[in-house]
Motif scaffolding. Structure first.
Motif, PDB file in Angstrom:
ATOM      1  N   ALA A  19       0.862  -1.194   0.000  1.00 14.10           N
ATOM      2  CA  ALA A  19       0.000   0.000   0.000  1.00 14.10           C
ATOM      3  C   ALA A  19       0.896   1.241   0.000  1.00 14.10           C
ATOM      4  O   ALA A  19       1.636   1.459  -0.944  1.00 14.10           O
ATOM      5  CB  ALA A  19      -0.943  -0.037   1.198  1.00 14.10           C
ATOM      6  N   SER A  20       0.857   2.011   1.061  1.00 12.94           N
ATOM      7  CA  SER A  20       1.640   3.244   1.150  1.00 12.94           C
ATOM      8  C   SER A  20       3.103   2.969   1.462  1.00 12.94           C
ATOM      9  O   SER A  20       3.442   1.960   2.063  1.00 12.94           O
ATOM     10  CB  SER A  20       1.071   4.143   2.253  1.00 12.94           C
ATOM     11  OG  SER A  20      -0.255   4.495   1.967  1.00 12.94           O
ATOM     12  N   HIS A  46      10.277  -1.616  -2.707  1.00  7.09           N
ATOM     13  CA  HIS A  46       9.427  -0.436  -2.809  1.00  7.09           C
ATOM     14  C   HIS A  46       8.992   0.134  -1.458  1.00  7.09           C
ATOM     15  O   HIS A  46       8.122   0.985  -1.408  1.00  7.09           O
ATOM     16  CB  HIS A  46       8.172  -0.758  -3.634  1.00  7.09           C
ATOM     17  CG  HIS A  46       8.481  -1.169  -5.029  1.00  7.09           C
ATOM     18  ND1 HIS A  46       9.095  -0.349  -5.935  1.00  7.09           N
ATOM     19  CD2 HIS A  46       8.284  -2.349  -5.667  1.00  7.09           C
ATOM     20  CE1 HIS A  46       9.260  -0.988  -7.069  1.00  7.09           C
ATOM     21  NE2 HIS A  46       8.771  -2.206  -6.936  1.00  7.09           N
ATOM     22  N   LEU A  47       9.586  -0.321  -0.384  1.00  3.64           N
ATOM     23  CA  LEU A  47       9.161   0.119   0.951  1.00  3.64           C
ATOM     24  C   LEU A  47       9.109   1.635   1.099  1.00  3.64           C
ATOM     25  O   LEU A  47       8.163   2.177   1.642  1.00  3.64           O
ATOM     26  CB  LEU A  47      10.090  -0.458   2.023  1.00  3.64           C
ATOM     27  CG  LEU A  47       9.884  -1.916   2.367  1.00  3.64           C
ATOM     28  CD1 LEU A  47      11.056  -2.444   3.171  1.00  3.64           C
ATOM     29  CD2 LEU A  47       8.578  -2.096   3.129  1.00  3.64           C
ATOM     30  N   THR A  48      10.127   2.308   0.629  1.00  6.42           N
ATOM     31  CA  THR A  48      10.221   3.753   0.853  1.00  6.42           C
ATOM     32  C   THR A  48       9.964   4.584  -0.399  1.00  6.42           C
ATOM     33  O   THR A  48      10.030   5.803  -0.345  1.00  6.42           O
ATOM     34  CB  THR A  48      11.607   4.123   1.414  1.00  6.42           C
ATOM     35  OG1 THR A  48      12.618   3.731   0.481  1.00  6.42           O
ATOM     36  CG2 THR A  48      11.855   3.436   2.748  1.00  6.42           C
ATOM     37  N   HIS A  49       9.668   3.937  -1.500  1.00  5.15           N
ATOM     38  CA  HIS A  49       9.372   4.682  -2.731  1.00  5.15           C
ATOM     39  C   HIS A  49       8.011   5.353  -2.593  1.00  5.15           C
ATOM     40  O   HIS A  49       7.123   4.813  -1.945  1.00  5.15           O
ATOM     41  CB  HIS A  49       9.332   3.756  -3.944  1.00  5.15           C
ATOM     42  CG  HIS A  49      10.649   3.132  -4.250  1.00  5.15           C
ATOM     43  ND1 HIS A  49      10.828   2.274  -5.275  1.00  5.15           N
ATOM     44  CD2 HIS A  49      11.867   3.225  -3.661  1.00  5.15           C
ATOM     45  CE1 HIS A  49      12.076   1.864  -5.324  1.00  5.15           C
ATOM     46  NE2 HIS A  49      12.726   2.428  -4.346  1.00  5.15           N
ATOM     47  N   GLU A  50       7.866   6.478  -3.206  1.00  8.43           N
ATOM     48  CA  GLU A  50       6.564   7.127  -3.179  1.00  8.43           C
ATOM     49  C   GLU A  50       6.099   7.394  -4.601  1.00  8.43           C
ATOM     50  O   GLU A  50       6.794   8.015  -5.378  1.00  8.43           O
ATOM     51  CB  GLU A  50       6.623   8.426  -2.380  1.00  8.43           C
ATOM     52  CG  GLU A  50       6.793   8.171  -0.895  1.00  8.43           C
ATOM     53  CD  GLU A  50       6.632   9.426  -0.073  1.00  8.43           C
ATOM     54  OE1 GLU A  50       5.816  10.294  -0.454  1.00  8.43           O
ATOM     55  OE2 GLU A  50       7.327   9.531   0.936  1.00  8.43           O
ATOM     56  N   SER A  51       4.943   6.881  -4.913  1.00  3.12           N
ATOM     57  CA  SER A  51       4.309   7.107  -6.200  1.00  3.12           C
ATOM     58  C   SER A  51       2.897   7.596  -5.888  1.00  3.12           C
ATOM     59  O   SER A  51       2.006   6.794  -5.615  1.00  3.12           O
ATOM     60  CB  SER A  51       4.271   5.809  -7.002  1.00  3.12           C
ATOM     61  OG  SER A  51       3.604   5.995  -8.225  1.00  3.12           O
ATOM     62  N   ALA A  55       3.360   3.118  -2.376  1.00  2.88           N
ATOM     63  CA  ALA A  55       4.783   2.786  -2.327  1.00  2.88           C
ATOM     64  C   ALA A  55       5.384   2.648  -3.729  1.00  2.88           C
ATOM     65  O   ALA A  55       6.580   2.789  -3.907  1.00  2.88           O
ATOM     66  CB  ALA A  55       4.987   1.493  -1.542  1.00  2.88           C
ATOM     67  N   ALA A  56       4.573   2.360  -4.689  1.00  2.54           N
ATOM     68  CA  ALA A  56       4.964   2.251  -6.100  1.00  2.54           C
ATOM     69  C   ALA A  56       3.661   2.190  -6.884  1.00  2.54           C
ATOM     70  O   ALA A  56       2.581   2.154  -6.293  1.00  2.54           O
ATOM     71  CB  ALA A  56       5.801   1.001  -6.343  1.00  2.54           C
ATOM     72  N   ASP A  57       3.762   2.155  -8.202  1.00  2.00           N
ATOM     73  CA  ASP A  57       2.503   2.039  -8.945  1.00  2.00           C
ATOM     74  C   ASP A  57       1.931   0.631  -8.746  1.00  2.00           C
ATOM     75  O   ASP A  57       2.601  -0.273  -8.243  1.00  2.00           O
ATOM     76  CB  ASP A  57       2.687   2.390 -10.422  1.00  2.00           C
ATOM     77  CG  ASP A  57       3.594   1.437 -11.193  1.00  2.00           C
ATOM     78  OD1 ASP A  57       3.600   0.228 -10.917  1.00  2.00           O
ATOM     79  OD2 ASP A  57       4.305   1.910 -12.094  1.00  2.00           O
TER      80      ASP A  57
END
Length: 105
Positions: A19-20, A46-51, A55-57
């Motif tokens: 999710a986030s 993708h833990l810290t990625h923001e889309s 967290a990712a697409d």
């Protein structure tokens, strides 16, 4: 009803964000706690990625979760957060391999 095997020391687990995105520091603390129980912990990419809000697409979050569900070496999946983004993935997942190798979620 499918029941996963009891977790034992040395089992591989993963922490991922379906999710986030999350802050890394609390995840590293959780990782250390889980490792103290004797598990080998992998962190999702993708833990810290923001889309936007997530967290990712959706495609990338689904791909990472599907890979974890399909991997017979991973015995448990820890979710960094629950939430609205996870609901978007459930109908996209295949549980064919998961049924052969169930794991703790």
């Amino acid at each position: 009803m499918l029941s996963p095997a009891i977790l034992k020391k040395g089992d591989k687990v993963i922490i991922l964000a379906s999710a986030s995105a999350v802050k890394l520091d609390p995840i590293l603390k959780a990782k250390a706690i889980i490792e103290n129980f004797g598990f080998v912990v992998k962190l999702g990419k993708h833990l810290t990625h923001e889309s936007c809000y997530f967290a990712a697409d959706k495609k990338e979050r689904k791909k990472e979760l599907q890979k974890a569900l399909d991997d017979p070496k991973i015995k448990a999946v820890f979710f960094a957060r629950g939430g609205y983004g996870s609901v978007h993935l459930i109908d996209l997942l295949s549980f064919k391999k998961f049924k052969k190798n169930p794991k703790w979620l």
